[in-house]
Write a protein that holds these residues in place. Structure first.
Motif, PDB file in Angstrom:
ATOM      1  N   GLU A  52       2.790  -3.793 -10.721  1.00 23.83           N
ATOM      2  CA  GLU A  52       1.458  -3.360 -11.133  1.00 23.83           C
ATOM      3  C   GLU A  52       1.023  -2.253 -10.184  1.00 23.83           C
ATOM      4  OE1 GLU A  52      -3.119  -4.962 -11.666  1.00 23.83           O
ATOM      5  OE2 GLU A  52      -1.579  -6.348 -10.973  1.00 23.83           O
ATOM      6  N   VAL A  53       0.429  -1.210 -10.743  1.00 18.34           N
ATOM      7  CA  VAL A  53      -0.073  -0.103  -9.935  1.00 18.34           C
ATOM      8  C   VAL A  53      -1.592  -0.133  -9.974  1.00 18.34           C
ATOM      9  CG1 VAL A  53      -0.195   2.409  -9.730  1.00 18.34           C
ATOM     10  CG2 VAL A  53       1.966   1.317 -10.364  1.00 18.34           C
ATOM     11  N   VAL A  54      -2.200  -0.107  -8.787  1.00 20.84           N
ATOM     12  CA  VAL A  54      -3.655  -0.093  -8.667  1.00 20.84           C
ATOM     13  C   VAL A  54      -4.044   1.144  -7.871  1.00 20.84           C
ATOM     14  CG1 VAL A  54      -5.684  -1.271  -7.749  1.00 20.84           C
ATOM     15  CG2 VAL A  54      -3.804  -2.608  -8.721  1.00 20.84           C
ATOM     16  N   VAL A  55      -4.937   1.942  -8.438  1.00 27.46           N
ATOM     17  CA  VAL A  55      -5.449   3.130  -7.754  1.00 27.46           C
ATOM     18  C   VAL A  55      -6.939   2.931  -7.535  1.00 27.46           C
ATOM     19  CG1 VAL A  55      -5.754   5.629  -7.881  1.00 27.46           C
ATOM     20  CG2 VAL A  55      -3.674   4.583  -8.812  1.00 27.46           C
TER      21      VAL A  55
ATOM     22  N   ALA B 221       4.751  -7.671  -7.755  1.00 27.21           N
ATOM     23  CA  ALA B 221       4.438  -6.687  -6.716  1.00 27.21           C
ATOM     24  C   ALA B 221       3.305  -5.786  -7.188  1.00 27.21           C
ATOM     25  CB  ALA B 221       5.667  -5.856  -6.390  1.00 27.21           C
ATOM     26  N   THR B 222       2.333  -5.596  -6.319  1.00 28.42           N
ATOM     27  CA  THR B 222       1.209  -4.713  -6.608  1.00 28.42           C
ATOM     28  C   THR B 222       1.295  -3.525  -5.662  1.00 28.42           C
ATOM     29  OG1 THR B 222      -0.145  -6.616  -7.216  1.00 28.42           O
ATOM     30  CG2 THR B 222      -1.297  -4.545  -6.768  1.00 28.42           C
ATOM     31  N   LEU B 223       1.424  -2.338  -6.222  1.00 28.52           N
ATOM     32  CA  LEU B 223       1.409  -1.104  -5.449  1.00 28.52           C
ATOM     33  C   LEU B 223      -0.027  -0.598  -5.443  1.00 28.52           C
ATOM     34  CD1 LEU B 223       4.535   0.567  -7.046  1.00 28.52           C
ATOM     35  CD2 LEU B 223       4.421  -0.570  -4.828  1.00 28.52           C
ATOM     36  N   VAL B 224      -0.556  -0.336  -4.263  1.00 28.58           N
ATOM     37  CA  VAL B 224      -1.957   0.069  -4.130  1.00 28.58           C
ATOM     38  C   VAL B 224      -2.020   1.444  -3.489  1.00 28.58           C
ATOM     39  CG1 VAL B 224      -4.164  -0.446  -3.043  1.00 28.58           C
ATOM     40  CG2 VAL B 224      -2.734  -2.307  -3.917  1.00 28.58           C
ATOM     41  N   HIS B 225      -2.700   2.366  -4.164  1.00 29.93           N
ATOM     42  CA  HIS B 225      -2.951   3.690  -3.583  1.00 29.93           C
ATOM     43  C   HIS B 225      -4.455   3.917  -3.552  1.00 29.93           C
ATOM     44  CE1 HIS B 225      -2.733   7.832  -2.491  1.00 29.93           C
ATOM     45  NE2 HIS B 225      -3.366   8.190  -3.600  1.00 29.93           N
ATOM     46  N   VAL B 226      -4.963   4.248  -2.378  1.00 29.11           N
ATOM     47  CA  VAL B 226      -6.381   4.572  -2.237  1.00 29.11           C
ATOM     48  C   VAL B 226      -6.464   6.080  -2.068  1.00 29.11           C
ATOM     49  CG1 VAL B 226      -8.487   4.201  -0.926  1.00 29.11           C
ATOM     50  CG2 VAL B 226      -6.829   2.337  -1.167  1.00 29.11           C
ATOM     51  N   GLY B 227      -6.946   6.741  -3.095  1.00 23.09           N
ATOM     52  CA  GLY B 227      -7.039   8.197  -3.104  1.00 23.09           C
ATOM     53  C   GLY B 227      -6.875   8.715  -4.516  1.00 23.09           C
TER      54      GLY B 227
ATOM     55  N   HIS C 109      -6.268 -10.162  -6.150  1.00 27.67           N
ATOM     56  CA  HIS C 109      -4.950 -10.508  -6.691  1.00 27.67           C
ATOM     57  C   HIS C 109      -4.340 -11.753  -6.042  1.00 27.67           C
ATOM     58  CE1 HIS C 109      -5.178  -6.420  -8.286  1.00 27.67           C
ATOM     59  NE2 HIS C 109      -4.224  -6.784  -9.121  1.00 27.67           N
ATOM     60  N   ASN C 110      -5.096 -12.434  -5.187  1.00 27.24           N
ATOM     61  CA  ASN C 110      -4.562 -13.599  -4.475  1.00 27.24           C
ATOM     62  C   ASN C 110      -3.221 -13.287  -3.819  1.00 27.24           C
ATOM     63  OD1 ASN C 110      -6.712 -15.374  -5.147  1.00 27.24           O
ATOM     64  ND2 ASN C 110      -5.841 -15.572  -7.191  1.00 27.24           N
ATOM     65  N   THR C 111      -3.189 -12.204  -3.074  1.00 27.93           N
ATOM     66  CA  THR C 111      -1.963 -11.697  -2.461  1.00 27.93           C
ATOM     67  C   THR C 111      -1.422 -12.679  -1.426  1.00 27.93           C
ATOM     68  OG1 THR C 111      -2.685  -9.433  -2.833  1.00 27.93           O
ATOM     69  CG2 THR C 111      -1.039  -9.768  -1.111  1.00 27.93           C
TER      70      THR C 111
ATOM     71  N   PRO D 132       0.840  -1.197   0.000  1.00 32.01           N
ATOM     72  CA  PRO D 132       0.000   0.000   0.000  1.00 32.01           C
ATOM     73  C   PRO D 132       0.883   1.258   0.000  1.00 32.01           C
ATOM     74  CG  PRO D 132      -0.771  -1.573   1.632  1.00 32.01           C
ATOM     75  CD  PRO D 132       0.579  -2.036   1.172  1.00 32.01           C
ATOM     76  N   VAL D 133       0.475   2.245  -0.787  1.00 32.41           N
ATOM     77  CA  VAL D 133       1.244   3.480  -0.947  1.00 32.41           C
ATOM     78  C   VAL D 133       0.359   4.662  -0.596  1.00 32.41           C
ATOM     79  CG1 VAL D 133       2.480   4.928  -2.600  1.00 32.41           C
ATOM     80  CG2 VAL D 133       2.650   2.447  -2.776  1.00 32.41           C
ATOM     81  N   ALA D 134       0.870   5.534   0.264  1.00 36.12           N
ATOM     82  CA  ALA D 134       0.161   6.764   0.630  1.00 36.12           C
ATOM     83  C   ALA D 134       1.185   7.886   0.755  1.00 36.12           C
ATOM     84  CB  ALA D 134      -0.583   6.583   1.940  1.00 36.12           C
ATOM     85  N   LYS D 135       0.678   9.112   0.806  1.00 36.95           N
ATOM     86  CA  LYS D 135       1.583  10.245   1.008  1.00 36.95           C
ATOM     87  C   LYS D 135       2.292  10.109   2.357  1.00 36.95           C
ATOM     88  CE  LYS D 135       1.664  15.067  -0.040  1.00 36.95           C
ATOM     89  NZ  LYS D 135       0.880  16.160  -0.578  1.00 36.95           N
ATOM     90  N   GLN D 136       1.512   9.769   3.378  1.00 35.19           N
ATOM     91  CA  GLN D 136       2.046   9.492   4.715  1.00 35.19           C
ATOM     92  C   GLN D 136       1.370   8.246   5.239  1.00 35.19           C
ATOM     93  OE1 GLN D 136       4.514  10.911   6.467  1.00 35.19           O
ATOM     94  NE2 GLN D 136       4.917  12.132   4.661  1.00 35.19           N
ATOM     95  N   PRO D 137       2.066   7.288   5.743  1.00 32.90           N
ATOM     96  CA  PRO D 137       3.519   7.208   5.830  1.00 32.90           C
ATOM     97  C   PRO D 137       4.138   6.819   4.489  1.00 32.90           C
ATOM     98  CG  PRO D 137       2.546   5.250   6.797  1.00 32.90           C
ATOM     99  CD  PRO D 137       1.407   6.152   6.399  1.00 32.90           C
ATOM    100  N   ASP D 138       5.372   7.238   4.298  1.00 32.35           N
ATOM    101  CA  ASP D 138       6.132   6.972   3.076  1.00 32.35           C
ATOM    102  C   ASP D 138       6.323   5.466   2.893  1.00 32.35           C
ATOM    103  OD1 ASP D 138       7.839   7.067   0.919  1.00 32.35           O
ATOM    104  OD2 ASP D 138       9.551   7.809   2.066  1.00 32.35           O
ATOM    105  N   ALA D 139       6.021   4.968   1.711  1.00 30.89           N
ATOM    106  CA  ALA D 139       6.082   3.525   1.446  1.00 30.89           C
ATOM    107  C   ALA D 139       7.470   3.027   1.069  1.00 30.89           C
ATOM    108  CB  ALA D 139       5.098   3.181   0.336  1.00 30.89           C
TER     109      ALA D 139
END
Length: 126
Positions: free
Chosen positions: A57-60, A31-37, A76-78, A3-10
């Motif tokens: 892969e980037v998922v928003v 690797a799947t990078l996930v940002h909610v926003g 994604h069967n993580t 998971p990726v967000a502005k804070q905390p830094d990923a």
């Protein structure tokens, strides 16, 4: 999944995920990078391993961060969620827990929770 967000830094989570795959001698990583926003600029400051056996892969998504992380992990069967934690911020976090606490309590796969700024090396560069 990371998971990726502005804070905390990923970046710490990315570094730990890379280190873990090296320790486990993983031959390939999806690797799947996930940002909610809606701020896709969160990806701009991150460094990624540039290896042939890594696929990114980037998922928003939009909505509640922990709920979206669960949905995407299931879709994604993580096998593992590696996420940075910055602790609790605000009244709601005190009541329900931070996003990383919520994910840790309810995820269907293992979680590696990394404190903000904690890298396996002091100067890990990709």
């Amino acid at each position: 999944m990371i998971p990726v967000a502005k804070q905390p830094d990923a970046q710490s989570a990315i570094s730990w995920a890379w280190e873990l795959t090296q320790i486990l001698k993983c031959e390939s990583v999806e690797a799947t990078l996930v940002h909610v926003g809606n701020d896709n600029a969160v990806f701009d400051s991150l460094s990624f391993p540039n290896l042939e056996d890594w696929t990114w892969e980037v998922v928003v998504a939009s909505g509640d961060p922990s709920a979206e992380i669960f949905k995407i992990a299931e879709r994604h069967n993580t096998d593992l969620i590696v996420m940075t934690t910055g602790g609790r911020h605000g009244f709601l976090d005190v009541l329900r827990g931070s996003t990383s606490e919520q994910v840790t309590r309810h995820a269907a796969c293992p979680i590696l929770s990394v404190p903000t700024g904690q890298s396996p090396y002091s100067t890990l560069e990709f």
